[in-house]
Design an enzyme around this catalytic site. Structure first.
Site, short mmCIF file in Angstrom:
data_model
loop_
_atom_site.label_atom_id
_atom_site.label_comp_id
_atom_site.label_asym_id
_atom_site.label_seq_id
_atom_site.Cartn_x
_atom_site.Cartn_y
_atom_site.Cartn_z
N GLU A 12 -62.47 -38.58 53.43
CA GLU A 12 -61.70 -38.34 54.49
C GLU A 12 -62.83 -37.89 55.61
O GLU A 12 -63.16 -36.68 55.54
CB GLU A 12 -60.66 -37.11 54.40
CG GLU A 12 -59.81 -37.08 55.51
CD GLU A 12 -58.38 -36.40 55.49
OE1 GLU A 12 -57.96 -35.73 56.42
OE2 GLU A 12 -57.95 -36.28 54.16
N HIS B 104 -57.69 -34.34 60.97
CA HIS B 104 -57.92 -33.20 61.65
C HIS B 104 -57.67 -33.01 63.13
O HIS B 104 -58.58 -33.73 63.73
CB HIS B 104 -59.26 -32.27 61.42
CG HIS B 104 -59.07 -30.98 61.32
ND1 HIS B 104 -58.66 -30.06 60.46
CD2 HIS B 104 -59.72 -30.06 62.55
CE1 HIS B 104 -58.56 -28.87 60.91
NE2 HIS B 104 -59.35 -28.90 62.14
N HIS C 273 -47.95 -26.27 58.09
CA HIS C 273 -47.56 -25.10 59.19
C HIS C 273 -45.99 -25.28 59.38
O HIS C 273 -45.50 -24.08 60.16
CB HIS C 273 -48.06 -25.57 60.36
CG HIS C 273 -49.77 -25.66 60.33
ND1 HIS C 273 -50.32 -24.14 60.06
CD2 HIS C 273 -50.64 -26.42 60.25
CE1 HIS C 273 -51.65 -24.35 59.77
NE2 HIS C 273 -51.86 -25.64 60.14
N ASN D 263 -48.89 -33.68 56.86
CA ASN D 263 -49.32 -32.17 56.19
C ASN D 263 -48.44 -31.44 56.80
O ASN D 263 -48.14 -31.06 57.94
CB ASN D 263 -50.84 -31.79 56.85
CG ASN D 263 -51.23 -30.87 56.28
OD1 ASN D 263 -50.31 -29.66 56.33
ND2 ASN D 263 -52.55 -30.57 56.00
N GLU E 152 -54.65 -30.76 49.04
CA GLU E 152 -55.73 -30.13 49.49
C GLU E 152 -56.25 -28.73 48.96
O GLU E 152 -55.51 -28.13 48.53
CB GLU E 152 -55.62 -30.03 51.08
CG GLU E 152 -55.76 -31.36 51.80
CD GLU E 152 -55.97 -31.16 53.16
OE1 GLU E 152 -56.26 -32.13 54.04
OE2 GLU E 152 -55.82 -29.97 53.63
N ARG F 272 -54.17 -22.73 49.76
CA ARG F 272 -55.42 -22.00 50.33
C ARG F 272 -55.39 -20.94 49.26
O ARG F 272 -54.71 -20.48 48.74
CB ARG F 272 -55.27 -21.37 51.72
CG ARG F 272 -55.94 -22.32 52.65
CD ARG F 272 -55.85 -21.88 54.18
NE ARG F 272 -56.44 -22.54 54.85
CZ ARG F 272 -57.55 -22.81 55.30
NH1 ARG F 272 -58.38 -21.66 55.10
NH2 ARG F 272 -58.07 -23.42 56.38
N THR G 194 -59.47 -25.42 58.76
CA THR G 194 -60.83 -25.89 58.34
C THR G 194 -61.76 -26.47 59.39
O THR G 194 -61.41 -27.25 60.31
CB THR G 194 -60.52 -27.13 57.54
OG1 THR G 194 -59.47 -26.57 56.64
CG2 THR G 194 -61.83 -27.85 56.73
N ARG H 20 -52.08 -18.49 52.56
CA ARG H 20 -51.55 -18.06 53.73
C ARG H 20 -50.44 -18.94 54.52
O ARG H 20 -49.83 -18.50 55.33
CB ARG H 20 -52.73 -18.20 54.96
CG ARG H 20 -53.27 -19.45 55.38
CD ARG H 20 -54.38 -19.49 56.31
NE ARG H 20 -55.55 -18.91 56.15
CZ ARG H 20 -56.69 -18.81 56.52
NH1 ARG H 20 -56.54 -19.58 57.86
NH2 ARG H 20 -57.57 -18.43 56.10
N HIS I 10 -51.98 -28.00 51.52
CA HIS I 10 -53.35 -27.30 51.25
C HIS I 10 -52.91 -25.84 50.59
O HIS I 10 -52.54 -25.24 51.48
CB HIS I 10 -54.21 -27.26 52.56
CG HIS I 10 -55.63 -26.46 52.34
ND1 HIS I 10 -56.34 -26.25 53.21
CD2 HIS I 10 -56.16 -25.90 51.41
CE1 HIS I 10 -57.45 -25.73 52.89
NE2 HIS I 10 -57.33 -25.44 51.50
#
Length: 249
Positions: free
Chosen positions: A155, A198, A14, A11, A74, A49, A105, A53, A47
């Protein structure tokens, strides 16, 4: 069951978080995706959003253009996100819960209470060839609901398991691990493909990677953080090594 190759989805959200902190173009999430692929990632997760963000619409456009490994998109179960997914037709979409005020999340999707709506929501995504995954807690009721609505993949949310470990609550940690193990086997028995993710780290990944039913782990924040110290490719390579060791001994 026979041991299957365990896939690693990286992922890159970030990387975009760091970029957006300065409002510029660096560091580039697309560059991170290419480096992740070179380091052994089997897929890229991003993801988008509702509040944008971290990952932006332009990032998704770019990932669809440059990736030669699958994109796991996502998204919240909203009309806006459905339209974006239908336009891009990524390899996979993962439906996640999303609240504007949360940092990350915080739990699995409540499928059982929204079964009818979610069944209608994912049908067009399946029709265009996207593999639909549902991000849920290790809970039998949610797994059964995900199966009924036509999801191909679940998941399992590993956040509570990881949090208990990091906070030294080892009894809770073991309880969460047992639930993840039991529900991985149950979901597999229903014909669902099982993924997990996660909060996973070098210290917490091995027990999850050892579950024979789990086919893919999606890991992001830890790897991006660790890359500050090691570099992205070495950080991913070490995670890949631990996953393979857990799977094959």
């Amino acid at each position: 069951m026979t041991q299957q190759q365990l896939r690693l989805g990286v992922n890159i959200d970030h990387v975009a978080t760091v970029r957006n902190a300065r409002g510029g173009t660096y560091p580039d999430p697309l560059r991170a995706a290419r480096l992740a692929e070179e380091a052994g990632a089997d897929g890229i997760t991003a993801h988008l959003r509702e509040d944008r963000r971290h990952i932006s619409d332009a990032d998704i456009d770019g990932l669809m253009d440059v990736l030669s490994i699958p994109l796991n998109f996502e998204m919240a179960a909203t009309e806006e996100m459905q339209a974006i997914a239908l336009r891009h037709k990524p390899h996979a979409v993962c439906i996640v819960p999303e609240k504007r005020e949360e940092r990350t999340t915080e739990g699995g999707l409540e499928v059982a209470r929204e079964e009818n709506r979610l069944a209608h929501f994912i049908a067009p995504l399946r029709d265009v060839g996207c593999r639909v995954s549902i991000f849920i807690a290790a809970d039998k009721r949610q797994i059964e609901a995900a199966h009924r609505i036509g999801a191909e993949v679940i998941e399992l949310h590993t956040g509570a398991y990881c949090d208990a470990f990091s906070e030294g609550r080892m009894e809770d940690h073991q309880k969460e691990l047992n639930a993840l193990r039991e529900m991985s086997a149950y979901a597999d028995s229903l014909g669902l493909e099982v993924h997990a993710g996660h909060g996973l780290t070098y210290e917490t990944v091995t027990p999850i990677a050892a579950f024979p039913e789990v086919r893919e782990l999606n890991i992001g924040h830890f790897l991006i953080g660790e890359s500050i110290f090691l570099g992205l490719q070495p950080a991913i390579s070490e995670m890949r090594r631990l996953m393979d060791a857990a799977r094959h001994g």
